[in-house]
Design a protein around this motif. Sequence first.
Motif, PDB file in Angstrom:
ATOM      1  N   ALA A   1     -30.950   8.070  49.656  1.00 30.86           N
ATOM      2  CA  ALA A   1     -31.384   7.716  51.015  1.00 30.86           C
ATOM      3  C   ALA A   1     -31.186   8.868  51.990  1.00 30.86           C
ATOM      4  CB  ALA A   1     -30.646   6.477  51.488  1.00 30.86           C
ATOM      5  N   HIS A   2     -30.175   9.702  51.712  1.00 30.32           N
ATOM      6  CA  HIS A   2     -29.881  10.797  52.644  1.00 30.32           C
ATOM      7  C   HIS A   2     -30.264  12.163  52.070  1.00 30.32           C
ATOM      8  CE1 HIS A   2     -27.972   8.309  55.710  1.00 30.32           C
ATOM      9  NE2 HIS A   2     -27.661   7.526  54.674  1.00 30.32           N
ATOM     10  N   ASP A   3     -31.059  12.111  51.023  1.00 31.42           N
ATOM     11  CA  ASP A   3     -31.560  13.354  50.436  1.00 31.42           C
ATOM     12  C   ASP A   3     -30.427  14.308  50.052  1.00 31.42           C
ATOM     13  OD1 ASP A   3     -33.517  15.061  49.481  1.00 31.42           O
ATOM     14  OD2 ASP A   3     -33.767  16.081  51.417  1.00 31.42           O
ATOM     15  N   ILE A   4     -29.396  13.734  49.453  1.00 32.93           N
ATOM     16  CA  ILE A   4     -28.244  14.555  49.066  1.00 32.93           C
ATOM     17  C   ILE A   4     -28.480  15.127  47.667  1.00 32.93           C
ATOM     18  CG2 ILE A   4     -25.795  14.454  48.453  1.00 32.93           C
ATOM     19  CD1 ILE A   4     -25.723  12.369  50.901  1.00 32.93           C
ATOM     20  N   ARG A   5     -28.504  16.442  47.611  1.00 27.68           N
ATOM     21  CA  ARG A   5     -28.782  17.150  46.346  1.00 27.68           C
ATOM     22  C   ARG A   5     -27.524  17.753  45.746  1.00 27.68           C
ATOM     23  NH1 ARG A   5     -34.032  15.843  44.701  1.00 27.68           N
ATOM     24  NH2 ARG A   5     -34.705  14.732  46.562  1.00 27.68           N
ATOM     25  N   TRP A   6     -26.490  17.808  46.564  1.00 33.48           N
ATOM     26  CA  TRP A   6     -25.234  18.406  46.097  1.00 33.48           C
ATOM     27  C   TRP A   6     -24.086  17.522  46.556  1.00 33.48           C
ATOM     28  CZ3 TRP A   6     -28.696  21.186  49.275  1.00 33.48           C
ATOM     29  CH2 TRP A   6     -29.587  22.007  48.559  1.00 33.48           C
ATOM     30  N   PHE A   7     -23.248  17.118  45.645  1.00 31.60           N
ATOM     31  CA  PHE A   7     -22.112  16.268  45.991  1.00 31.60           C
ATOM     32  C   PHE A   7     -20.817  16.950  45.546  1.00 31.60           C
ATOM     33  CE2 PHE A   7     -19.393  12.414  44.798  1.00 31.60           C
ATOM     34  CZ  PHE A   7     -18.885  12.296  46.089  1.00 31.60           C
ATOM     35  N   LEU A   8     -19.931  17.184  46.517  1.00 39.95           N
ATOM     36  CA  LEU A   8     -18.656  17.847  46.243  1.00 39.95           C
ATOM     37  C   LEU A   8     -17.535  16.838  46.457  1.00 39.95           C
ATOM     38  CD1 LEU A   8     -20.363  20.345  46.233  1.00 39.95           C
ATOM     39  CD2 LEU A   8     -18.837  21.400  47.915  1.00 39.95           C
ATOM     40  N   TYR A   9     -16.749  16.604  45.424  1.00 35.93           N
ATOM     41  CA  TYR A   9     -15.689  15.607  45.519  1.00 35.93           C
ATOM     42  C   TYR A   9     -14.343  16.292  45.340  1.00 35.93           C
ATOM     43  CZ  TYR A   9     -13.850  10.839  45.320  1.00 35.93           C
ATOM     44  OH  TYR A   9     -13.202   9.661  45.586  1.00 35.93           O
ATOM     45  N   SER A  33     -16.271  12.172  39.555  1.00 29.79           N
ATOM     46  CA  SER A  33     -17.341  13.171  39.698  1.00 29.79           C
ATOM     47  C   SER A  33     -18.159  13.264  38.416  1.00 29.79           C
ATOM     48  CB  SER A  33     -16.749  14.557  39.997  1.00 29.79           C
ATOM     49  OG  SER A  33     -15.952  14.511  41.148  1.00 29.79           O
ATOM     50  N   LEU A  34     -17.439  13.285  37.304  1.00 32.53           N
ATOM     51  CA  LEU A  34     -18.109  13.381  36.007  1.00 32.53           C
ATOM     52  C   LEU A  34     -19.041  12.186  35.800  1.00 32.53           C
ATOM     53  CD1 LEU A  34     -18.280  14.885  33.305  1.00 32.53           C
ATOM     54  CD2 LEU A  34     -16.309  13.562  32.517  1.00 32.53           C
ATOM     55  N   LYS A  35     -18.545  11.004  36.119  1.00 36.85           N
ATOM     56  CA  LYS A  35     -19.346   9.799  35.914  1.00 36.85           C
ATOM     57  C   LYS A  35     -20.551   9.757  36.838  1.00 36.85           C
ATOM     58  CE  LYS A  35     -15.711   7.157  33.851  1.00 36.85           C
ATOM     59  NZ  LYS A  35     -14.342   6.782  34.193  1.00 36.85           N
ATOM     60  N   ILE A  36     -20.375  10.220  38.056  1.00 34.23           N
ATOM     61  CA  ILE A  36     -21.513  10.235  38.982  1.00 34.23           C
ATOM     62  C   ILE A  36     -22.602  11.174  38.450  1.00 34.23           C
ATOM     63  CG2 ILE A  36     -22.269  10.878  41.322  1.00 34.23           C
ATOM     64  CD1 ILE A  36     -19.458   9.949  42.279  1.00 34.23           C
ATOM     65  N   SER A  37     -22.176  12.306  37.906  1.00 32.15           N
ATOM     66  CA  SER A  37     -23.183  13.233  37.361  1.00 32.15           C
ATOM     67  C   SER A  37     -23.900  12.596  36.169  1.00 32.15           C
ATOM     68  CB  SER A  37     -22.540  14.567  36.975  1.00 32.15           C
ATOM     69  OG  SER A  37     -21.796  14.432  35.782  1.00 32.15           O
ATOM     70  N   LEU A  58     -25.038  25.063  44.775  1.00 31.67           N
ATOM     71  CA  LEU A  58     -26.341  25.606  45.199  1.00 31.67           C
ATOM     72  C   LEU A  58     -26.991  26.414  44.082  1.00 31.67           C
ATOM     73  CD1 LEU A  58     -25.716  26.654  48.927  1.00 31.67           C
ATOM     74  CD2 LEU A  58     -26.461  24.449  48.008  1.00 31.67           C
ATOM     75  N   ALA A  59     -26.177  26.959  43.194  1.00 31.66           N
ATOM     76  CA  ALA A  59     -26.725  27.729  42.067  1.00 31.66           C
ATOM     77  C   ALA A  59     -27.171  26.818  40.924  1.00 31.66           C
ATOM     78  CB  ALA A  59     -25.666  28.720  41.568  1.00 31.66           C
ATOM     79  N   GLY A  60     -27.038  25.499  41.144  1.00 29.24           N
ATOM     80  CA  GLY A  60     -27.563  24.574  40.143  1.00 29.24           C
ATOM     81  C   GLY A  60     -26.569  24.132  39.096  1.00 29.24           C
ATOM     82  N   ARG A  61     -25.313  24.498  39.273  1.00 31.36           N
ATOM     83  CA  ARG A  61     -24.322  24.031  38.299  1.00 31.36           C
ATOM     84  C   ARG A  61     -24.013  22.559  38.550  1.00 31.36           C
ATOM     85  NH1 ARG A  61     -21.549  27.976  35.367  1.00 31.36           N
ATOM     86  NH2 ARG A  61     -21.843  30.096  36.132  1.00 31.36           N
ATOM     87  N   ASN A  62     -23.716  21.854  37.496  1.00 34.81           N
ATOM     88  CA  ASN A  62     -23.474  20.419  37.579  1.00 34.81           C
ATOM     89  C   ASN A  62     -22.277  20.049  36.705  1.00 34.81           C
ATOM     90  OD1 ASN A  62     -23.824  17.731  38.212  1.00 34.81           O
ATOM     91  ND2 ASN A  62     -25.524  17.410  36.777  1.00 34.81           N
ATOM     92  N   ALA A  63     -21.507  19.043  37.171  1.00 29.86           N
ATOM     93  CA  ALA A  63     -20.361  18.550  36.402  1.00 29.86           C
ATOM     94  C   ALA A  63     -19.364  19.666  36.080  1.00 29.86           C
ATOM     95  CB  ALA A  63     -20.823  17.855  35.129  1.00 29.86           C
ATOM     96  N   VAL A  64     -19.126  20.483  37.093  1.00 31.74           N
ATOM     97  CA  VAL A  64     -18.121  21.547  36.929  1.00 31.74           C
ATOM     98  C   VAL A  64     -17.100  21.440  38.067  1.00 31.74           C
ATOM     99  CG1 VAL A  64     -19.665  23.183  35.772  1.00 31.74           C
ATOM    100  CG2 VAL A  64     -19.444  23.238  38.281  1.00 31.74           C
ATOM    101  N   MET A  65     -16.034  22.197  37.905  1.00 30.84           N
ATOM    102  CA  MET A  65     -15.016  22.325  38.949  1.00 30.84           C
ATOM    103  C   MET A  65     -14.623  23.794  39.030  1.00 30.84           C
ATOM    104  SD  MET A  65     -11.178  20.618  39.099  1.00 30.84           S
ATOM    105  CE  MET A  65     -11.607  19.092  39.922  1.00 30.84           C
ATOM    106  N   PRO A  66     -14.549  24.346  40.242  1.00 29.98           N
ATOM    107  CA  PRO A  66     -13.992  25.691  40.356  1.00 29.98           C
ATOM    108  C   PRO A  66     -12.499  25.612  40.095  1.00 29.98           C
ATOM    109  CG  PRO A  66     -14.547  24.835  42.547  1.00 29.98           C
ATOM    110  CD  PRO A  66     -14.966  23.800  41.550  1.00 29.98           C
TER     111      PRO A  66
END
Lengths: 419, 419
Positions: free
Chosen positions: A99-107, A117-121, A323-331
């Motif tokens: 609904a809010h056009d969210i393309r990146w989610f940081l938890y 986070s893993l489950k949401i991905s 923003l670089a397209g990584r998913n289901a990762v953590m720094p």
Amino acid sequence: MSQGKLLYAQSGGVTAVINATAAAVIDTARRRKVPVLAARNGIIGALREDLIDTSKESAAAIKALRHTPGGAFGSCRFKLKSLEQDRARYERLIAVLKAHDIRWFLYNGGNDSADTSLKISQIARELGYPVNVVGVPKTVDNDLAVTDCCPGFGSVAKYTAVSVAEASLDVESMCASSTKVFIVEVMGRHAGWIAAAGGLAARKAGDPPHLILFPEVAFDEDAFLARVKATVERVGYCTVVASEGLKNAAGQFLAEAGTRDAFGHAQLGGVAPVLAQLVRQKLGYKYHWALPDYLQRSARHLASKTDAEQAWAVGKAAVEYALAGRNAVMPVIVRTSDAPYRWKIEPAPLERVANHEKTLPKGFISRDGYGITAAARRYLEPLIRGEDPPKYLRDGLPDYVRLGNAAVRRKLPRYEIAD
Amino acid sequence: MSQGKLLYAQSGGVTAVINATAAAVIDTARRRKVPVLAARNGIIGALREDLIDTSKESAAAIKALRHTPGGAFGSCRFKLKSLEQDRARYERLIAVLKAHDIRWFLYNGGNDSADTSLKISQIARELGYPVNVVGVPKTVDNDLAVTDCCPGFGSVAKYTAVSVAEASLDVESMCASSTKVFIVEVMGRHAGWIAAAGGLAARKAGDPPHLILFPEVAFDEDAFLARVKATVERVGYCTVVASEGLKNAAGQFLAEAGTRDAFGHAQLGGVAPVLAQLVRQKLGYKYHWALPDYLQRSARHLASKTDAEQAWAVGKAAVEYALAGRNAVMPVIVRTSDAPYRWKIEPAPLERVANHEKTLPKGFISRDGYGITAAARRYLEPLIRGEDPPKYLRDGLPDYVRLGNAAVRRKLPRYEIAD
């Protein structure tokens, strides 16, 4: 055409530096022209579509945020269960993101939020909604896997070490005619990381603290009392750092086992008074005890510079990864050298982080069970290094900021969460 | 021909800045070429002829002393009684002063030591021994008469205000799903000065702390619970600052009235857990509580600059008064203006200081009994103004010093003090 937005949420117990991570997220995204929404009160806000528009906050407010303790957008204690058990909630989350056009989610949280986070991905992929989910580490408990340390821990470690050093100087001055045993209770329900950090107060052998009581070592009353007595007889006083998670040989928390209130209820949250009573009853020494509780994890005025820098770095990297397209990762923080202390940020798969608790290594506790080893010192000391004080205003208080937290207009029907 | 020496002793509970006074005494005397001895563990050391030769300490050590908490030469809880009751001890003291050619005696403490200083000056005159006795103010309790404030108080006040502000930001972030009531217990057995300082955390109406519980106001359980409930319903959480000296309407300390341990003994030193249990039982809110204890009065890392400067100023003035031949006086802080805050040091007769306890003025507590007034703010705020952090070393800890404290050779027979 919309460009997409980034959603940031805070989770679990807050720290002295989680807002430094938040500030880095906003600062980095602003430089990349990506709008940042924040969930009010963590995942609860995300579920309720209670979102905050961070673009309304001034650059000055975001700058002050870097030095402000607590969680600026609100955090929560709320754990999503498995995808099967909590499917409706996960689907609601995806609906809100959409609904809010969210393309990146940081938890930004600990073990539970890495798992969430893993489950949401996973569910996003299943439902075909394109969002990059990045976990961001934070916890005073220092118990996240893979990362060398957790933002938030270094500052509570510094607070604990400095406070133990200071209070011990106080007790030392008075012990000839007053308090002989001083006990400070620190956080750490399951692991003795913070208790271990208290050991950094001792620059050389014999310096206080004289005894550390770890949750990893079963409490032995006789041995403890004998040590306290020997220490008082040798140096005149005894400083004890006790972890709130201290257990007896039967595995019961001491804080719950010893003391009952006038109504017969077990007293919660106080291993220090239990130990103090023991010292008085069995040894007759005058005692004092301290329980800094939230003061220890919110003491931004005494933050570690290393910690504040790492909190910023994980926030910045999280935005860059997303923003670089990584998913289901953590720094995560990778230590490349102890001396000189060097570290870098690298992405780690959330699978490797989620649901793995890092406990205090056996080799960090001295053989007698009451102190820390040289290996522990090598690990811990760089984490409390450096100072990063907030700006103080003319009234003598730090320049902490409360954000405006303007709400984003809702687009979906209301959604109730049964607590 | 001997020129005479100066003896300095610390008394009672130590503070974050009493060593700044000690450093000023030594620095000022060194500039005047006057040797300084210190009594080990306060008056006990003076009686036992357990004296320290401060000339062995390096200039660097004395410089670091200015930033070191605790009492560098040891302090004590030991009160001399009246001249009639304790005549032998007073005569012993004079014998020690005489044996070491002490012509100036500086006693750094609170009410009791002002009284002792006065008596020593009286018996010295009676015995015809020429010594100038100067009391030096110090106490976190801020209860000394005549002086506008007491060195040590401003720093504990700053610690309390900053800690309340920080922990409240933490609680505020979590209150939607976690702790709703946070109670911090502060020192002040007889007067609510430190509790009042907690009120400085609130920059504007409605800011935490929401309730302050003063020892001057009898605790009313129903009214307290109603206020907590109303605050939680209005702002989501409630921060309470509670003085350890809080009493019920019958005049009993709450810390002793409410809770008993497993053995049926009253639990000492904990009004916060008593209040917390009450909140849980009557309102059902999740709570946390903190009891910083010695951490609050030894937190040199967060000292107030005003306080550190005043601690230095009274030490310097005490030496100057003594060397100028003044006797039975105390350098006191005189406030000449609130805004801008201006103060100066003046000598006051010890008679006017000794045995007069300064309590919190009625006009400092708000009409409802749960907050501070504008007058309290005008008085308190300048005292926490400014920062004076210690130097930190590379290991992340402050550069606190332990002195060598070399003993002076005894000249008199041993003297035992029955405790």
